[in-house]
Design an enzyme around this catalytic site. Structure first.
Site, PDB file in Angstrom:
ATOM      1  N   GLU A 112      49.275  43.020  49.221  1.00  0.00           N
ATOM      2  CA  GLU A 112      50.496  43.832  49.089  1.00  0.00           C
ATOM      3  C   GLU A 112      51.225  43.949  50.427  1.00  0.00           C
ATOM      4  O   GLU A 112      52.452  43.926  50.480  1.00  0.00           O
ATOM      5  CB  GLU A 112      50.138  45.217  48.530  1.00  0.00           C
ATOM      6  CG  GLU A 112      49.729  45.132  47.060  1.00  0.00           C
ATOM      7  CD  GLU A 112      49.089  46.403  46.540  1.00  0.00           C
ATOM      8  OE1 GLU A 112      48.189  46.937  47.224  1.00  0.00           O
ATOM      9  OE2 GLU A 112      49.493  46.866  45.460  1.00  0.00           O
ATOM     10  N   GLU A 132      41.660  44.745  42.623  1.00  0.00           N
ATOM     11  CA  GLU A 132      41.410  46.177  42.400  1.00  0.00           C
ATOM     12  C   GLU A 132      40.725  46.450  41.069  1.00  0.00           C
ATOM     13  O   GLU A 132      39.934  47.382  40.930  1.00  0.00           O
ATOM     14  CB  GLU A 132      42.734  46.965  42.457  1.00  0.00           C
ATOM     15  CG  GLU A 132      43.365  47.037  43.842  1.00  0.00           C
ATOM     16  CD  GLU A 132      44.328  45.902  44.146  1.00  0.00           C
ATOM     17  OE1 GLU A 132      44.251  44.845  43.474  1.00  0.00           O
ATOM     18  OE2 GLU A 132      45.149  46.062  45.058  1.00  0.00           O
TER      19      GLU A 132
HETATM   20  N1  DAK Z   1      37.151  47.984  52.640  1.00  0.00           N
HETATM   21  C1  DAK Z   1      36.150  48.334  53.476  1.00  0.00           C
HETATM   22  N2  DAK Z   1      35.307  47.448  54.037  1.00  0.00           N
HETATM   23  C2  DAK Z   1      35.472  46.155  53.727  1.00  0.00           C
HETATM   24  C3  DAK Z   1      36.490  45.715  52.861  1.00  0.00           C
HETATM   25  C4  DAK Z   1      37.374  46.702  52.298  1.00  0.00           C
HETATM   26  N3  DAK Z   1      38.406  46.376  51.512  1.00  0.00           N
HETATM   27  N4  DAK Z   1      36.405  44.377  52.749  1.00  0.00           N
HETATM   28  C5  DAK Z   1      35.367  44.002  53.522  1.00  0.00           C
HETATM   29  N5  DAK Z   1      34.809  45.063  54.116  1.00  0.00           N
HETATM   30  C6  DAK Z   1      33.674  45.098  55.021  1.00  0.00           C
HETATM   31  C7  DAK Z   1      32.371  44.896  54.269  1.00  0.00           C
HETATM   32  O1  DAK Z   1      31.950  46.114  53.694  1.00  0.00           O
HETATM   33  C8  DAK Z   1      31.467  44.426  55.387  1.00  0.00           C
HETATM   34  O2  DAK Z   1      31.080  45.556  56.137  1.00  0.00           O
HETATM   35  P1  DAK Z   1      29.538  45.770  56.586  1.00  0.00           P
HETATM   36  O3  DAK Z   1      28.749  45.691  55.335  1.00  0.00           O
HETATM   37  O4  DAK Z   1      29.274  44.630  57.524  1.00  0.00           O
HETATM   38  O5  DAK Z   1      29.551  47.110  57.244  1.00  0.00           O
HETATM   39  C9  DAK Z   1      32.398  43.568  56.245  1.00  0.00           C
HETATM   40  O6  DAK Z   1      33.729  44.002  55.925  1.00  0.00           O
HETATM   41  C10 DAK Z   1      32.292  42.084  55.959  1.00  0.00           C
HETATM   42  O7  DAK Z   1      32.480  41.897  54.576  1.00  0.00           O
HETATM   43  P2  DAK Z   1      31.474  41.054  53.655  1.00  0.00           P
HETATM   44  O8  DAK Z   1      30.084  41.113  54.205  1.00  0.00           O
HETATM   45  O9  DAK Z   1      31.679  41.485  52.259  1.00  0.00           O
HETATM   46  O10 DAK Z   1      32.030  39.574  53.897  1.00  0.00           O
HETATM   47  P3  DAK Z   1      32.048  38.350  52.891  1.00  0.00           P
HETATM   48  O11 DAK Z   1      32.540  37.192  53.679  1.00  0.00           O
HETATM   49  O12 DAK Z   1      30.736  38.229  52.184  1.00  0.00           O
HETATM   50  O13 DAK Z   1      33.134  38.723  51.775  1.00  0.00           O
HETATM   51  C11 DAK Z   1      35.283  39.545  50.961  1.00  0.00           C
HETATM   52  C12 DAK Z   1      34.486  38.851  52.120  1.00  0.00           C
HETATM   53  C13 DAK Z   1      36.683  39.803  51.493  1.00  0.00           C
HETATM   54  C14 DAK Z   1      35.351  38.581  49.778  1.00  0.00           C
HETATM   55  C15 DAK Z   1      34.551  40.842  50.554  1.00  0.00           C
HETATM   56  O14 DAK Z   1      34.332  41.612  51.735  1.00  0.00           O
HETATM   57  C16 DAK Z   1      35.331  41.652  49.570  1.00  0.00           C
HETATM   58  O15 DAK Z   1      35.333  41.368  48.381  1.00  0.00           O
HETATM   59  N6  DAK Z   1      35.987  42.739  50.050  1.00  0.00           N
HETATM   60  C17 DAK Z   1      36.662  43.670  49.215  1.00  0.00           C
HETATM   61  C18 DAK Z   1      37.944  43.075  48.664  1.00  0.00           C
HETATM   62  C19 DAK Z   1      38.646  44.059  47.761  1.00  0.00           C
HETATM   63  O16 DAK Z   1      38.120  44.472  46.734  1.00  0.00           O
HETATM   64  N7  DAK Z   1      39.847  44.458  48.136  1.00  0.00           N
HETATM   65  C20 DAK Z   1      40.659  45.370  47.383  1.00  0.00           C
HETATM   66  C21 DAK Z   1      40.383  46.770  47.913  1.00  0.00           C
HETATM   67  S1  DAK Z   1      41.272  48.009  46.973  1.00  0.00           S
HETATM   68  C22 DAK Z   1      47.195  52.598  48.452  1.00  0.00           C
HETATM   69  C23 DAK Z   1      47.647  51.421  48.937  1.00  0.00           C
HETATM   70  C24 DAK Z   1      46.898  50.264  48.719  1.00  0.00           C
HETATM   71  C25 DAK Z   1      45.699  50.351  48.024  1.00  0.00           C
HETATM   72  C26 DAK Z   1      45.268  51.548  47.553  1.00  0.00           C
HETATM   73  C27 DAK Z   1      45.992  52.695  47.760  1.00  0.00           C
HETATM   74  N8  DAK Z   1      47.913  53.804  48.679  1.00  0.00           N
HETATM   75  C28 DAK Z   1      49.215  53.689  49.396  1.00  0.00           C
HETATM   76  C29 DAK Z   1      47.467  55.044  48.301  1.00  0.00           C
HETATM   77  C30 DAK Z   1      44.924  49.144  47.894  1.00  0.00           C
HETATM   78  C31 DAK Z   1      43.700  49.115  47.343  1.00  0.00           C
HETATM   79  C32 DAK Z   1      42.827  47.985  47.654  1.00  0.00           C
HETATM   80  O17 DAK Z   1      43.169  47.118  48.413  1.00  0.00           O
END
Ligand code: DAK
Length: 258
Positions: A112, A132
Site C-alpha cells: 500500500e 492481510e
Molecule cells: N510485522 C512484524 N514483524 C515482521 C513482519 C511484519 N509485517 N514481517 C516480518 N517480520 C519479522 C519477522 O517476525 C522476523 O522477526 P524475528 O522472528 O526475527 O524477530 C523477521 O521480520 C524476519 O522475518 P521472517 O523470519 O519471517 O523472514 P522470511 O524470509 O522467512 O519471510 C516474509 C519473509 C516477508 C515472507 C514473512 O516475514 C512474512 O510473511 N511477513 C508478514 C507479511 C504480512 O503478513 N504482511 C501483512 C501485514 S498486515 C493500517 C495501515 C496498514 C495496515 C494496517 C493498518 N492503518 C493505517 C491502521 C496494514 C496491515 C498489514 O500490512
C-alpha cells in the site's frame, strides 16, 4: 531530521532518497517508522532545493507490511485512537513526485505504501501482495481501492482474497509497476528517473501530478475542468514563457521554478 532511528535520508542535488531502515523486521511499518517517514516527507516537500523523492527499502524487503507485533493485541478502539490513517493521508498530500524503488517483499501496508508513490521501479526480485486475509483481516491503507485501480478487479480480488503474491514481471504485465530492472540497478534507475523529473519545470510538475491524482476521485468532467484550470495557471509562470521561448530560440530552457 538528525535523530531518525528508522530511516536513512540522503540528498543528491534535487533528489532526496529515503530508505526504510528496520532490516531485522523486514522494514515492518510500525508507528515510529511511519511517523518519521511522514515528518521527513513533509519537511522536504517544503524544501525548494528538493524536487523529487525516491522511497526505498533494502534488497530483501521494501516493507513486509504494518508491524503485526504492534497490532496483534490492539482492540478496535485502540486502533481507532491511534489514528494511523491520518499519517497515510498526509503521504497522499505530498506535492513533489515520489518514486518507489522496490526490491524483495512489498506486502500488506508495504504494498500500500508503494502504491502511494507516483512511479514504481521494481527489481526482478520484487514481490507484491496483500496477505492481510491470512491474518484474519483485510487491507486497511488503501489496498482494496488502489490495487483494484492499478491491476483491475479480477486480479485484485484474487490477490486480496487468497493472499497470493505476484512477481515483478506479473506486476509489470498487470500495470502495477512502471519498469522491472535487474536487482543491481533498481535504486539507480529510480534515482535516474527522479533526476529526470527534477530537471523539469517544478510548477508544471506539481500541477500535473495534482491533476493526475485528482482523476482518482472525480468524474471525467470535473477532472477535465481541474486540468484546464491548472493548465491556464501555468501561463502565469515565468517557466512557461522561458520554455516556449527556448524552443523557438532553439536552446535549452533554464527553469527558475517561478
Ligand atoms: N510485522 C512484524 N514483524 C515482521 C513482519 C511484519 N509485517 N514481517 C516480518 N517480520 C519479522 C519477522 O517476525 C522476523 O522477526 P524475528 O522472528 O526475527 O524477530 C523477521 O521480520 C524476519 O522475518 P521472517 O523470519 O519471517 O523472514 P522470511 O524470509 O522467512 O519471510 C516474509 C519473509 C516477508 C515472507 C514473512 O516475514 C512474512 O510473511 N511477513 C508478514 C507479511 C504480512 O503478513 N504482511 C501483512 C501485514 S498486515 C493500517 C495501515 C496498514 C495496515 C494496517 C493498518 N492503518 C493505517 C491502521 C496494514 C496491515 C498489514 O500490512
Amino acid at each position: 531530521m538528525n535523530d531518525l532511528k528508522n530511516l536513512i535520508v540522503s540528498r543528491d542535488d534535487a533528489v532526496a532518497t529515503i530508505q526504510l531502515n528496520r532490516p531485522k523486521a523486514m522494514n515492518a511499518l510500525n508507528i515510529e517508522i511511519m511517523t518519521e517517514l511522514v515528518d521527513v516527507l513533509e519537511e522536504l516537500d517544503q524544501d525548494v532545493d528538493i524536487r523529487a523523492f525516491v522511497l526505498t527499502g533494502n534488497e530483501r524487503a521494501f516493507a513486509a507490511g504494518a508491524d503485526i507485533k504492534e497490532m496483534a493485541d490492539a482492540t478496535a478502539v485502540e486502533m481507532l485512537m491511534r489514528d494511523q490513517f491520518a499519517r497515510w493521508d498526509r503521504i497522499r498530500k505530498i506535492k513533489k513526485p515520489i518514486i518507489a524503488a522496490v526490491s524483495g517483499f512489498a506486502l500488506g501496508g508495504g504494498c500500500e505504501l508503494v502504491m502511494h508513490a507516483d512511479i514504481i521501479i521494481a527489481s526482478e526480485t520484487a514481490k507484491f501482495g496483500q496477505p492481510e486475509i491470512l491474518l484474519g483481516v483485510m487491507p486497511g491503507a488503501g489496498g482494496t481501492q488502489r490495487l483494484t485501480r492499478a491491476v483491475g478487479k479480477t486480479l485484485a480480488m484474487e490477490m486480496i482474497l487468497t493472499g497470493r503474491q505476484i512477481t515483478a514481471e506479473e506486476a509489470l504485465r498487470a500495470g502495477l509497476v512502471n519498469k522491472v530492472v535487474p536487482v543491481e540497478f533498481y535504486l539507480e534507475e529510480a534515482q535516474r528517473m527522479a533526476r529526470e523529473i527534477a530537471a523539469q519545470p517544478p510548477i508544471a510538475v506539481r500541477l500535473a501530478k495534482e491533476a493526475i491524482l485528482r482523476s482518482f476521485d472525480t468524474t471525467i468532467e470535473m477532472g477535465l475542468e481541474f486540468e484546464r484550470k491548472n493548465f491556464y495557471l501555468l501561463f502565469a509562470s515565468e517557466d512557461m514563457r522561458e520554455g516556449m521561448k527556448a524552443f523557438i530560440d532553439k536552446r535549452k530552457a533554464e527553469w527558475k521554478g517561478k
